[in-house]
Design a protein around this motif. Structure first.
Motif, PDB file in Angstrom:
ATOM      1  N   ASP A 754       0.827  -1.244   0.050  1.00 57.84           N
ATOM      2  CA  ASP A 754      -0.021  -0.077  -0.038  1.00 57.84           C
ATOM      3  C   ASP A 754       0.514   1.180  -0.323  1.00 57.84           C
ATOM      4  N   GLU A 755       2.023   1.072   0.836  1.00 56.10           N
ATOM      5  CA  GLU A 755       3.090   2.250   0.992  1.00 56.10           C
ATOM      6  C   GLU A 755       3.643   2.535  -0.363  1.00 56.10           C
ATOM      7  N   ILE A 756       4.161   0.954  -1.202  1.00 57.52           N
ATOM      8  CA  ILE A 756       4.248   1.689  -2.595  1.00 57.52           C
ATOM      9  C   ILE A 756       3.398   2.192  -3.551  1.00 57.52           C
ATOM     10  N   HIS A 757       2.419   1.736  -3.209  1.00 56.02           N
ATOM     11  CA  HIS A 757       1.290   2.414  -3.710  1.00 56.02           C
ATOM     12  C   HIS A 757       0.719   3.828  -4.270  1.00 56.02           C
ATOM     13  N   LEU A 758       0.916   4.832  -2.920  1.00 58.25           N
ATOM     14  CA  LEU A 758       0.574   5.772  -2.605  1.00 58.25           C
ATOM     15  C   LEU A 758       1.633   6.229  -3.130  1.00 58.25           C
ATOM     16  N   ALA A 759       2.785   6.197  -2.868  1.00 55.64           N
ATOM     17  CA  ALA A 759       4.568   6.944  -3.334  1.00 55.64           C
ATOM     18  C   ALA A 759       4.331   6.622  -5.087  1.00 55.64           C
ATOM     19  N   GLU A 760       4.032   6.101  -5.512  1.00 56.14           N
ATOM     20  CA  GLU A 760       3.502   5.813  -7.331  1.00 56.14           C
ATOM     21  C   GLU A 760       2.446   6.962  -7.352  1.00 56.14           C
ATOM     22  N   GLN A 761       1.396   6.821  -6.368  1.00 52.65           N
ATOM     23  CA  GLN A 761       0.246   8.309  -6.826  1.00 52.65           C
ATOM     24  C   GLN A 761       0.840   9.706  -6.732  1.00 52.65           C
ATOM     25  N   LEU A 762       2.194  10.005  -5.518  1.00 57.52           N
ATOM     26  CA  LEU A 762       2.612  10.849  -5.144  1.00 57.52           C
ATOM     27  C   LEU A 762       3.621  12.026  -6.289  1.00 57.52           C
ATOM     28  N   LEU A 763       4.202  10.422  -7.083  1.00 55.48           N
ATOM     29  CA  LEU A 763       5.172  10.235  -8.376  1.00 55.48           C
ATOM     30  C   LEU A 763       4.491  10.567  -9.312  1.00 55.48           C
ATOM     31  N   THR A 764       3.486  11.104  -9.224  1.00 54.15           N
ATOM     32  CA  THR A 764       2.521  11.294 -11.118  1.00 54.15           C
ATOM     33  C   THR A 764       2.880  12.616 -10.984  1.00 54.15           C
ATOM     34  N   GLY A 765       2.948  13.034 -12.070  1.00 57.26           N
ATOM     35  CA  GLY A 765       3.040  14.235 -12.760  1.00 57.26           C
ATOM     36  C   GLY A 765       4.836  14.966 -12.532  1.00 57.26           C
ATOM     37  N   LEU A 766       5.262  14.231 -11.050  1.00 54.06           N
ATOM     38  CA  LEU A 766       6.539  14.585 -10.452  1.00 54.06           C
ATOM     39  C   LEU A 766       8.289  14.116 -11.391  1.00 54.06           C
ATOM     40  N   ASP A 767       8.747  14.623 -11.612  1.00 53.88           N
ATOM     41  CA  ASP A 767      10.281  14.125 -12.484  1.00 53.88           C
ATOM     42  C   ASP A 767      11.163  14.302 -11.433  1.00 53.88           C
ATOM     43  N   LEU A 768      11.165  12.807 -11.115  1.00 52.45           N
ATOM     44  CA  LEU A 768      12.160  12.381  -9.306  1.00 52.45           C
ATOM     45  C   LEU A 768      12.474  11.810  -9.746  1.00 52.45           C
ATOM     46  N   ARG A 769      14.357  11.450 -10.680  1.00 57.47           N
ATOM     47  CA  ARG A 769      14.645  10.203 -10.803  1.00 57.47           C
ATOM     48  C   ARG A 769      14.760   8.971  -9.915  1.00 57.47           C
ATOM     49  N   ALA A 770      15.368   9.281  -8.761  1.00 58.49           N
ATOM     50  CA  ALA A 770      16.633   9.066  -8.109  1.00 58.49           C
ATOM     51  C   ALA A 770      15.080   8.493  -6.602  1.00 58.49           C
ATOM     52  N   THR A 771      14.242   9.216  -6.278  1.00 61.79           N
ATOM     53  CA  THR A 771      12.832   9.064  -6.020  1.00 61.79           C
ATOM     54  C   THR A 771      12.628   7.895  -6.692  1.00 61.79           C
ATOM     55  N   GLY A 772      12.107   7.737  -8.155  1.00 59.16           N
ATOM     56  CA  GLY A 772      11.567   6.239  -8.728  1.00 59.16           C
ATOM     57  C   GLY A 772      12.340   5.626  -8.752  1.00 59.16           C
ATOM     58  N   PHE A 773      13.816   5.731  -8.234  1.00 54.99           N
ATOM     59  CA  PHE A 773      14.435   4.020  -8.370  1.00 54.99           C
ATOM     60  C   PHE A 773      13.779   4.012  -6.650  1.00 54.99           C
ATOM     61  N   THR A 774      14.009   4.901  -5.820  1.00 52.28           N
ATOM     62  CA  THR A 774      13.545   4.256  -4.164  1.00 52.28           C
ATOM     63  C   THR A 774      12.427   3.458  -4.076  1.00 52.28           C
ATOM     64  N   VAL A 775      11.208   4.062  -4.858  1.00 52.15           N
ATOM     65  CA  VAL A 775      10.289   2.939  -4.940  1.00 52.15           C
ATOM     66  C   VAL A 775      10.523   1.764  -5.560  1.00 52.15           C
ATOM     67  N   ARG A 776      11.585   1.727  -6.651  1.00 43.54           N
ATOM     68  CA  ARG A 776      11.798   0.443  -7.393  1.00 43.54           C
ATOM     69  C   ARG A 776      12.378  -0.679  -6.608  1.00 43.54           C
TER      70      ARG A 776
END
Length: 897
Positions: A754-776
């Protein structure tokens, strides 16, 4: 439908060159005409249709409008030919649906160069109807009376011959008028020569009509004939005579019925928005001939359905012209399968050619032995530059021939703007409209206040008129709804302008200053709650190139830059880099453009590229102190990501000592550097002093999770996320949530999902590459202990290495150690440790090696350099327990290796 292109033919001595008048398919426009004309024919064939009803709404006009050079005149000519007969209609246009109906196309050029006046308009329509082979007595008597009063002693036959109408439609019209007069004279039993008794004849005819004599019963059905014959025979009266033409057409026997289709081309030359005298007269023709169909082509939509024109024109408003009241339909030249038109809107914006149509046009315009003369490479460049405007293609063909006289043309020759486009665009604009047009060419998009302020005018009238022009496009969902046609804008900005009111470099700079100030006013005067991200980014995207290209002071751009970085969203705002031939930055604006471009692009480039670009900015010393601090700080962050902790520490310390806006962030950076070195007590002590400005809770979480203290770390990240949400910082909120998802993934995969899903939603429309790596990475940890997760890890490692973010790769290796420890794969854990040793040779993240040992239950091979908050054994126990918990959940053995 290919004729001879004489202009091109006379541009070269090469007789092998075939210069065809290429007509690129306008099938969609033909379908619109066919649908509208079919509907018109059905309406006029209805028994309830009354040609003398002067109050019924009119739907007998279709308008094609578009920018100068879009091909309106060519379309008008092709429509005339297609309506004249099937043998002249392009095969791709298909068969019309009015088989059996007689259509009479009449094209009238209203351009200034043609010199057409209203008298010629009426005579052209009547001359065309002479092909019916019979007089039209109601109209002919009135016209003969008019001619005798307005042109005494002038032969109508000679006038028609001199004007070319006799050549177009034959010489029978004067004879038909004479025949009509003779027939009326005979019906009235008048003596003498008719040609010398026009006044007597019309007077007698009026009396006979008033007295309802049986001898004139054929004309008595025209209720308003007597009134028109009694009126002073001047131009005003002539404008009402088309009512008589409409009535005469309605009296034709069924087998001889004809529907005139009158094509009025270059309608923009009829007048302007202030002087509508000729437009008023032509509108009467359209209104008084409801059984004729009119196709208008011009640069602007017809305003007849606008109620505010009441008094300037006779028939106005949406009730009078329902088809013209509907919003204009935009139809590109690209082929479609379904036609527009019919009973809907009757104002059609002619779109640009599709790239395929542009290439087809260029390939067929010039050929030798059936092969295209212009190479595919050159056609590609011309097509890209043209934005689909046929006039640009035409001018490029002539340029090709001009260059070909002396050498072989190359693609580079056609990276070119044509001043002729400016002349075509400006030709029918008022001085104020031309001034606004040049001003708004500096802007990507605009609204009326922005356009007016950029032009420096005290009122919006000129801008309001300009946005109604077809070269101004509208995007109702944009921040600023209007934008210029791409080719028109680039040409006005860059081509040599030979017009009388052309701008000097000084004029352009003043306009740029006004535009930059107007953008800043929209940004700075907005209420704090109204300063949304869209407005900020829009103002920066338009303001930065203005400041850079015209060497303007930064002004409000400095504050806007700070607002941009504060949200940590990083959507692109900087314009493309210009190649000016110089190697260094030349101004503060250019340095700011490079700074923001580097910050946004760092999400897509290797960190070494980012560091190099930021070093170029900071070394230039062109930025004011506060923005110089920004460059130093983000350069230090890039250096930290690259593993150059010493350089990063120097930069962070300098910013922290400066006490500026980024001092709290720099102190946070120093805390991170202490953590990277394994000095957790110092890092934690620093973190406790940071507060919200220094993102205290997130830094605490970063320190706690390497200790295996998952619950406290997750709580710290949760507090950081909530604080960021309260302050409206989207990037920080997403980053904190991603970290929370990562640490919870080690402890509880189900909660982590659930926390990963929320993180993916909060990343929508943002350009944060390193944070995307964290979620993956979090998703991989969640699935640790399962075989299918390794493929995702391999793909993630490739992406991380392309970015150059060393920290992300180290965390991924730690996640792999966890995965192999859960599976009890000791050798693979040792392989991970070996990779971690290679990655942490500088000393940063060396404690990850310790954690990997703890996970697998390995004794430390050598003394640790890490200074933990509590004992190393406590840290070991927490990580080992996390592995045991996951093994138990998956049913794997839990014995120590």
């Amino acid at each position: 439908m290919a004729g001879r292109d004489l202009r091109t033919l006379f541009s070269t001595n090469d007789r092998s060159l075939e210069a065809g008048e290429a007509f690129t398919n306008r099938q969609v426009q033909w379908e619109v005409v066919a649908a509208a004309l079919t509907e018109h024919l059905q309406r006029t064939a209805d028994a309830a249709f009354d040609v003398e009803d002067l109050e019924a709404p009119r739907n007998n006009v279709l308008v094609f409008h578009g920018v100068g050079g879009i091909g309106k005149t060519t379309l008008s000519r092709k429509l005339e030919a297609a309506l004249a007969g099937a043998e002249r209609r392009p095969t791709q246009w298909g068969e019309p649906t009015w088989a059996g109906e007689r259509i009479l196309p009449v094209r009238i050029d209203l351009s200034r160069s043609a010199g057409t006046d209203f008298e010629q308009v009426v005579l052209t329509v009547r001359a065309a109807l002479s092909t019916l082979g019979r007089p039209l007595p109601a109209f002919d008597v009135a016209l003969r009376r008019y001619w005798e009063h307005q042109h005494p002693g002038e032969s109508l036959e000679e006038y028609l011959r001199r004007g070319g109408l006799a050549g177009r439609f034959g010489k029978t019209m004067p004879q038909q008028l004479q025949s009509a007069m003779a027939d009326v004279a005979q019906a009235l039993a008048l003596p003498g020569t008719v040609g010398t008794a026009v006044g007597q004849l019309t007077g007698s005819l009026v009396r006979a009509l008033r007295e309802r004599r049986q001898t004139v019963r054929a004309l008595a059905g025209c209720a308003r004939l007597a009134d028109l014959l009694e009126a002073e025979p001047d131009l005003e009266a002539l404008s009402f005579y088309p009512h008589l033409l409409g009535w005469e057409l309605a009296q034709l026997p069924t087998g001889r019925r004809v529907t005139p289709v009158i094509l009025l081309d270059t309608f923009e030359d009829v007048g302007d928005r202030t002087h509508r005298d000729l437009e008023r007269l032509i509108q009467r023709v359209v209104w008084l001939m409801p059984n004729a169909f009119f196709i208008v082509t011009g640069r602007s939509r017809l305003q007849w359905a606008d109620s505010h024109l009441q008094g300037q024109l006779d028939y106005t408003g949406p009730a009078a012209w329902p088809g013209l009241a509907a919003p204009a339909t935009s139809i590109p030249a690209a082929r479609r399968t379904q036609p527009a038109g019919g009973g809907g809107g009757r104002q059609v914006l002619i779109g640009d050619f599709s790239p395929e149509d542009c290439d087809d046009y260029l390939a067929r315009r010039l050929s030798v032995e059936g092969r295209p003369l212009i190479s595919e490479e050159i056609r590609h460049v011309i097509t890209a530059r043209s934005h689909g405007l046929p006039l640009y293609l035409d001018l490029s063909v002539l340029r090709y021939l001009e260059i070909r006289r002396t050498r072989r043309p190359t693609p580079a020759d056609f990276d070119h703007d044509f001043g002729a486009l400016i002349a075509r665009t400006l030709s029918d604009l008022t001085p104020d409209e031309r001034h606004v047009l040049r001003s708004i060419s500096l802007l990507d998009a605009f609204d009326l206040p922005l356009a007016t302020a950029t032009a420096g005018l005290p009122h919006q009238a000129a801008a309001q008129r300009l946005v109604e022009r077809p070269f101004v496009r509208e995007n109702p969902f944009g921040l600023w709804p209007y934008y210029l046609h791409g080719l028109i804008r680039s040409t006005i900005r860059s081509a040599d302008d030979a017009s009388d009111d052309r701008w000097s470099a000084h004029d352009w700079k003043h306009a740029a200053e006004r535009a930059l100030a107007a953008l800043g006013a929209q940004w700075t005067t907005a209420e704090p709650t109204g300063r949304d991200r869209l407005l900020l980014v829009g103002c920066l995207r338009q303001g930065l190139p203005l400041a850079r290209d015209f060497h303007l002071d930064l002004g409000w751009l400095a504050d806007a830059a700070w607002a941009y970085v504060s949200d940590s969203v990083w959507e692109p705002v900087a314009p493309p880099t210009r190649h000016t031939g110089t190697t260094g930055l030349q101004s503060a604006a250019e340095a700011l453009v490079e700074l923001l471009a580097a910050l946004a692009r760092r999400q897509h480039e290797h960190r070494s590229v980012t560091a190099s670009r930021l070093a170029k900015v900071t070394d230039s010393r062109l930025l004011p102190a506060s923005l110089q601090e920004m460059g130093v700080y983000y350069l230090a962050k890039a250096q930290r990501d690259l593993g150059d902790s010493e350089a990063s520490r120097r930069g962070m310390q300098a910013v922290a000592d400066g006490g500026g806006r980024l001092a709290p962030a720099a102190r946070r950076g120093l805390a991170h550097l202490a953590r990277l070195a394994g000095d957790f007590p110092h890092a934690y002590a620093t973190a406790r002093t940071l507060g919200w400005a220094g993102r205290q809770h997130r830094v605490e979480g970063d320190i706690l999770w390497p200790h295996g203290d998952i619950n406290r770390a997750a709580a710290a990240y949760s507090a950081a996320r909530d604080q960021a949400e309260q302050h409206g910082i989207a990037g920080e909120r997403a980053t904190s949530q991603a970290q929370r998802a990562l640490v919870l993934a080690f402890a509880d995969p189900f909660t982590a999902a659930d926390e990963i899903h929320l993180a993916e939603q909060l990343l929508t429309g943002l350009d944060l590459r390193a944070t995307g790596f964290t979620v993956r990475t979090a998703a991989f940890v969640r699935d640790a202990g399962t075989l299918h997760s390794l493929a995702a890890a391999r793909a993630l490692r490739i992406d991380i290495r392309e970015s150059g973010v060393a920290a992300s790769e180290a965390v991924l290796e730690l996640a792999l150690a966890f995965h192999h420890a859960v599976l009890g794969e000791s050798d693979k854990v040792r392989a991970v440790i070996g990779r971690l040793q290679e990655q942490t040779r500088t000393g940063d993240y060396a404690y990850y090696i310790d954690i990997a040992h703890f996970m697998a239950g390995f004794p430390l091979a050598e003394a640790s350099t890490a200074r933990w908050l509590d004992s190393a054994e406590d840290v070991r126990a927490r990580w080992r327990q996390l592995v045991h918990t996951r093994q138990a959940a998956l049913g794997h053995p839990t014995a120590d290796t």
